[in-house]
Design a protein around this motif. Structure first.
Motif, PDB file in Angstrom:
ATOM      1  N   VAL A 271      38.891  43.815  43.672  1.00 33.13           N
ATOM      2  CA  VAL A 271      38.744  45.229  43.337  1.00 33.13           C
ATOM      3  C   VAL A 271      39.684  45.643  42.206  1.00 33.13           C
ATOM      4  CG1 VAL A 271      40.427  46.048  45.043  1.00 33.13           C
ATOM      5  CG2 VAL A 271      38.559  47.550  44.322  1.00 33.13           C
ATOM      6  N   LEU A 272      40.771  44.902  41.999  1.00 32.17           N
ATOM      7  CA  LEU A 272      41.653  45.217  40.873  1.00 32.17           C
ATOM      8  C   LEU A 272      40.910  45.164  39.555  1.00 32.17           C
ATOM      9  CD1 LEU A 272      44.928  43.308  41.822  1.00 32.17           C
ATOM     10  CD2 LEU A 272      44.562  45.785  41.832  1.00 32.17           C
ATOM     11  N   LYS A 273      39.905  44.286  39.473  1.00 31.13           N
ATOM     12  CA  LYS A 273      39.093  44.199  38.252  1.00 31.13           C
ATOM     13  C   LYS A 273      38.388  45.513  37.979  1.00 31.13           C
ATOM     14  CE  LYS A 273      36.558  42.429  34.938  1.00 31.13           C
ATOM     15  NZ  LYS A 273      35.785  43.643  34.684  1.00 31.13           N
ATOM     16  N   SER A 274      38.000  46.222  39.048  1.00 31.30           N
ATOM     17  CA  SER A 274      37.302  47.486  38.879  1.00 31.30           C
ATOM     18  C   SER A 274      38.192  48.543  38.250  1.00 31.30           C
ATOM     19  CB  SER A 274      36.795  47.991  40.239  1.00 31.30           C
ATOM     20  OG  SER A 274      36.037  47.002  40.886  1.00 31.30           O
ATOM     21  N   LEU A 275      39.497  48.369  38.363  1.00 36.82           N
ATOM     22  CA  LEU A 275      40.450  49.345  37.861  1.00 36.82           C
ATOM     23  C   LEU A 275      41.070  48.910  36.543  1.00 36.82           C
ATOM     24  CD1 LEU A 275      42.162  50.206  41.251  1.00 36.82           C
ATOM     25  CD2 LEU A 275      40.488  51.579  40.009  1.00 36.82           C
ATOM     26  N   THR A 276      40.327  48.111  35.777  1.00 46.25           N
ATOM     27  CA  THR A 276      40.741  47.695  34.439  1.00 46.25           C
ATOM     28  C   THR A 276      41.970  46.798  34.482  1.00 46.25           C
ATOM     29  OG1 THR A 276      40.083  49.949  33.851  1.00 46.25           O
ATOM     30  CG2 THR A 276      40.805  48.575  32.074  1.00 46.25           C
ATOM     31  N   VAL A 277      42.132  46.046  35.566  1.00 46.22           N
ATOM     32  CA  VAL A 277      43.176  45.028  35.639  1.00 46.22           C
ATOM     33  C   VAL A 277      42.511  43.671  35.461  1.00 46.22           C
ATOM     34  CG1 VAL A 277      44.971  43.977  37.053  1.00 46.22           C
ATOM     35  CG2 VAL A 277      44.576  46.455  37.176  1.00 46.22           C
ATOM     36  N   VAL A 278      42.958  42.910  34.494  1.00 52.76           N
ATOM     37  CA  VAL A 278      42.335  41.616  34.218  1.00 52.76           C
ATOM     38  C   VAL A 278      42.532  40.688  35.411  1.00 52.76           C
ATOM     39  CG1 VAL A 278      42.419  39.569  32.752  1.00 52.76           C
ATOM     40  CG2 VAL A 278      42.598  41.843  31.734  1.00 52.76           C
ATOM     41  N   SER A 279      41.463  40.054  35.844  1.00 57.82           N
ATOM     42  CA  SER A 279      41.515  39.098  36.946  1.00 57.82           C
ATOM     43  C   SER A 279      41.027  37.750  36.447  1.00 57.82           C
ATOM     44  CB  SER A 279      40.655  39.577  38.121  1.00 57.82           C
ATOM     45  OG  SER A 279      39.299  39.662  37.742  1.00 57.82           O
ATOM     46  N   PRO A 280      41.301  36.679  37.185  1.00 60.49           N
ATOM     47  CA  PRO A 280      40.847  35.358  36.737  1.00 60.49           C
ATOM     48  C   PRO A 280      39.340  35.328  36.575  1.00 60.49           C
ATOM     49  CG  PRO A 280      42.422  35.155  38.530  1.00 60.49           C
ATOM     50  CD  PRO A 280      42.089  36.612  38.418  1.00 60.49           C
ATOM     51  N   PRO A 281      38.835  34.788  35.480  1.00 61.89           N
ATOM     52  CA  PRO A 281      37.379  34.743  35.272  1.00 61.89           C
ATOM     53  C   PRO A 281      36.709  33.848  36.298  1.00 61.89           C
ATOM     54  CG  PRO A 281      38.515  33.450  33.609  1.00 61.89           C
ATOM     55  CD  PRO A 281      39.575  34.189  34.358  1.00 61.89           C
ATOM     56  N   PRO A 282      35.440  34.131  36.614  1.00 68.32           N
ATOM     57  CA  PRO A 282      34.752  33.400  37.689  1.00 68.32           C
ATOM     58  C   PRO A 282      34.077  32.112  37.248  1.00 68.32           C
ATOM     59  CG  PRO A 282      33.361  35.173  36.888  1.00 68.32           C
ATOM     60  CD  PRO A 282      34.649  35.261  36.100  1.00 68.32           C
ATOM     61  N   LEU A 296      33.131  49.469  37.749  1.00 68.07           N
ATOM     62  CA  LEU A 296      33.784  50.044  36.579  1.00 68.07           C
ATOM     63  C   LEU A 296      34.363  51.404  36.945  1.00 68.07           C
ATOM     64  CD1 LEU A 296      34.401  49.859  33.526  1.00 68.07           C
ATOM     65  CD2 LEU A 296      32.229  51.030  33.110  1.00 68.07           C
ATOM     66  N   TYR A 297      35.654  51.419  37.174  1.00 67.05           N
ATOM     67  CA  TYR A 297      36.376  52.670  37.403  1.00 67.05           C
ATOM     68  C   TYR A 297      37.658  52.615  36.585  1.00 67.05           C
ATOM     69  CZ  TYR A 297      33.177  53.729  41.220  1.00 67.05           C
ATOM     70  OH  TYR A 297      32.054  54.005  41.959  1.00 67.05           O
ATOM     71  N   GLY A 298      38.403  53.729  36.582  1.00 65.27           N
ATOM     72  CA  GLY A 298      39.626  53.761  35.811  1.00 65.27           C
ATOM     73  C   GLY A 298      40.394  55.041  36.061  1.00 65.27           C
ATOM     74  N   PRO A 299      41.389  55.344  35.266  1.00 68.03           N
ATOM     75  CA  PRO A 299      42.221  56.531  35.506  1.00 68.03           C
ATOM     76  C   PRO A 299      41.444  57.834  35.561  1.00 68.03           C
ATOM     77  CG  PRO A 299      43.257  55.074  33.914  1.00 68.03           C
ATOM     78  CD  PRO A 299      41.885  54.528  34.154  1.00 68.03           C
ATOM     79  N   TRP A 300      40.326  57.914  34.823  1.00 75.68           N
ATOM     80  CA  TRP A 300      39.544  59.147  34.843  1.00 75.68           C
ATOM     81  C   TRP A 300      38.929  59.415  36.216  1.00 75.68           C
ATOM     82  CZ3 TRP A 300      38.244  54.655  32.351  1.00 75.68           C
ATOM     83  CH2 TRP A 300      37.166  53.963  32.873  1.00 75.68           C
ATOM     84  N   ASP A 301      38.891  58.418  37.083  1.00 70.94           N
ATOM     85  CA  ASP A 301      38.272  58.576  38.388  1.00 70.94           C
ATOM     86  C   ASP A 301      39.126  59.402  39.345  1.00 70.94           C
ATOM     87  OD1 ASP A 301      36.237  57.961  40.321  1.00 70.94           O
ATOM     88  OD2 ASP A 301      37.664  56.608  41.268  1.00 70.94           O
ATOM     89  N   LEU A 315      39.411  52.673  28.006  1.00 72.98           N
ATOM     90  CA  LEU A 315      39.636  51.500  28.841  1.00 72.98           C
ATOM     91  C   LEU A 315      38.335  51.006  29.469  1.00 72.98           C
ATOM     92  CD1 LEU A 315      42.910  52.583  30.682  1.00 72.98           C
ATOM     93  CD2 LEU A 315      42.706  50.979  28.771  1.00 72.98           C
ATOM     94  N   ALA A 316      37.396  51.921  29.681  1.00 74.13           N
ATOM     95  CA  ALA A 316      36.103  51.514  30.238  1.00 74.13           C
ATOM     96  C   ALA A 316      35.404  50.532  29.313  1.00 74.13           C
ATOM     97  CB  ALA A 316      35.224  52.733  30.483  1.00 74.13           C
ATOM     98  N   ASP A 317      35.491  50.779  28.010  1.00 73.23           N
ATOM     99  CA  ASP A 317      34.872  49.865  27.047  1.00 73.23           C
ATOM    100  C   ASP A 317      35.512  48.480  27.121  1.00 73.23           C
ATOM    101  OD1 ASP A 317      34.212  52.507  26.376  1.00 73.23           O
ATOM    102  OD2 ASP A 317      33.809  51.966  24.307  1.00 73.23           O
ATOM    103  N   VAL A 318      36.841  48.461  27.236  1.00 76.16           N
ATOM    104  CA  VAL A 318      37.556  47.189  27.314  1.00 76.16           C
ATOM    105  C   VAL A 318      37.169  46.456  28.596  1.00 76.16           C
ATOM    106  CG1 VAL A 318      39.834  46.120  27.485  1.00 76.16           C
ATOM    107  CG2 VAL A 318      39.469  48.069  25.935  1.00 76.16           C
TER     108      VAL A 318
END
Length: 477
Positions: A271-282, A296-301, A315-318
């Motif tokens: 779920v950290l990936k949903s908050l724009t935190v990079v996680s290990p690729p699958p 896709l969530y972020g600070p605006w949520d 950050l959503a684009d990134v």
């Protein structure tokens, strides 16, 4: 470990095709709307022929067409742990131009007592699935949880919520963000125990197997979202993804495939990936016939009033760009399984349009959050009047194309849709063109043999083999 079931759970492979044969009959009786060809092609038996499968980075239907899934979550986290929806709701979703729902289910609902399956719950969910199918909607079942379960979350039954001696640290109330309780020791201990417990993992697999067995014969069930927003607890990142998260989801999918061999697994990252935190690729970690399903969530949520709202949205684009690269690197399709923005946030509609534009550019699928949530969804559920997001959701897109898609370009100002694909044996293209967006009808360039079913908001066009393009426009433009 096999769960005890109150009564027999149906088994067997589902038949191909959502039952939509009435489409052709309706078209024949009503005739073609203005702008259609004099002798239109008869639509295929289904708009999207099930079962679906993955083919590299694409989802394909039983006819081999490249499929775009565009839908909405339909979830109720409260008891009885399934949404109270019926034909009117499904028609409302259908009229938005959406072709599937992400239907929330619950481990607690399936297995309220340790090892016992609630057959009544399975029957209730199957009835919802059938109701959606009657209105032409595909279904992805989502095993939903937040904060794992217990007194502050949902998903896991009480008997599986085992925090041990770990105390609760209340963080949601003082911060105003429910997700802040993910930092509570109680919740982290319960989550960590789940990932490390072979017993609890086996019960979770049994719950999935029972649920899949109940709906495997429903033609509109196309796959299973294996766990909503999984959290690592106290397991370190990287170790969590590689040794727990992805291997666990592969085992759950294996259990599902014992009763539904053609099932697509929708695999979510940390779920950290949903908050724009990079996680290990699958890459190398996902099972066969699976789809990568980040959120896709972020600070605006967290607020609808923040002056930083527009800045944080970059950050959503990134985040989304990283998700697209992750899916491509893993060689699997991308489905943005959940995203949202407060309807009252400044520029909410523009942001929603931007997300759909990004999804189109990536040739990906998506499901917006959520049908019954007035704060995030396209409807005010007290009146069923549209929210500011409604117009952003109501847009045209291709839902099934022979060959392989290479361009989706929708212009919300002109309501024009351009679609291009490469290769393929020819056949029928299915475009969603909701009547609410095209009250005056549609025109189509690129095929002389086409039909617009205004009632269902679907354009079907026959195209020759090889590369192709279609241009959909409002009639008269």
């Amino acid at each position: 470990m096999e769960a005890l079931i109150d009564s027999g759970v149906p088994r067997g492979s589902r038949v191909a095709g959502v039952v939509l044969t009435l489409v052709a009959l309706v078209a024949a009786v009503l005739g073609a709307p203005p702008g259609a060809a004099a002798e239109p092609v008869q639509p295929p038996e289904t708009e999207i022929d099930t079962p679906l499968r993955t083919d590299g980075e694409r989802i394909r239907d039983a006819a081999g067409r490249d499929v775009i899934l565009r839908g909405i979550s339909v979830i109720d986290k409260r008891e009885p742990f399934y949404p109270d929806v019926g034909p009117e709701d499904f028609r409302r979703i259908r009229d938005l131009g959406l072709n599937h729902i992400r239907l929330g289910i619950s481990w607690e609902g399936i297995m309220p007592e340790q090892g016992r399956i609630d057959q009544g719950y399975l029957d209730a969910v199957r009835n919802i699935v059938r109701g959606a199918g009657r209105e032409g909607l595909l279904v992805i079942l989502d095993m939903h949880q937040d904060l794992f379960g217990g007194p502050r979350g949902n998903g896991a039954p009480d008997w599986a919520y085992r925090p041990g001696w770990c105390p609760h640290l209340e963080l949601a109330e003082p911060t105003g963000a429910w997700a802040a309780n993910y930092a509570s020791p109680e919740i982290n201990c319960a989550v960590t125990r789940f990932w490390r417990s072979e017993e609890l993992q086996a019960y979770y697999s049994d719950a999935w197997k029972a649920m899949a067995g109940a709906v495997a014969d429903e033609a509109n069930v196309i796959g299973y979202d294996l766990m909503n927003e999984p959290w690592q607890g106290y397991i370190p990142p990287v170790l969590f993804e590689r040794q727990y998260l992805y291997p666990s989801q592969a085992r759950w999918l294996e259990a599902i495939r014992e009763v539904d061999p053609e099932a697509i697994g929708f695999v979510e990252p940390n779920v950290l990936k949903s908050l724009t935190v990079v996680s290990p690729p699958p890459a190398g970690l996902l099972p066969d016939n699976s789809v990568y399903s980040p959120h896709l969530y972020g600070p605006w949520d967290f607020t609808s009033e923040s002056e930083l709202l527009q800045e944080t949205r970059r950050l959503a684009d990134v985040n989304f760009g990283y998700s697209a690269k992750e899916a491509s690197g893993a060689g699997v399709p991308l489905w943005l399984g959940e995203w949202g923005v407060f309807t009252t946030a400044p520029g909410a509609a523009d942001y929603a349009t931007h997300v759909y534009d990004m999804v189109d550019d990536a040739l990906a699928g998506t499901a917006i959050w959520e049908y019954g949530d007035s704060a995030y969804g396209p409807f005010d559920t007290s009146t069923w009047e549209p929210t500011p997001l409604y117009e952003s959701v109501l847009r045209a897109y291709p839902q099934a194309v022979p060959g392989t898609l290479r361009e989706i370009n929708y212009d919300p100002r002109t309501r024009g849709l351009d679609v291009a694909w490469s290769g393929g044996d020819g056949g029928v293209v299915s475009l969603r063109a909701p009547a609410g967006r095209y009250p005056e009808g549609v025109s189509l360039r690129g095929s002389s043999d086409w039909l617009w079913d205004a009632q269902r908001g679907v354009v079907t066009a026959r195209v020759p083999p090889g590369d192709g393009e279609l241009a959909l426009r409002p009639a008269g433009s």
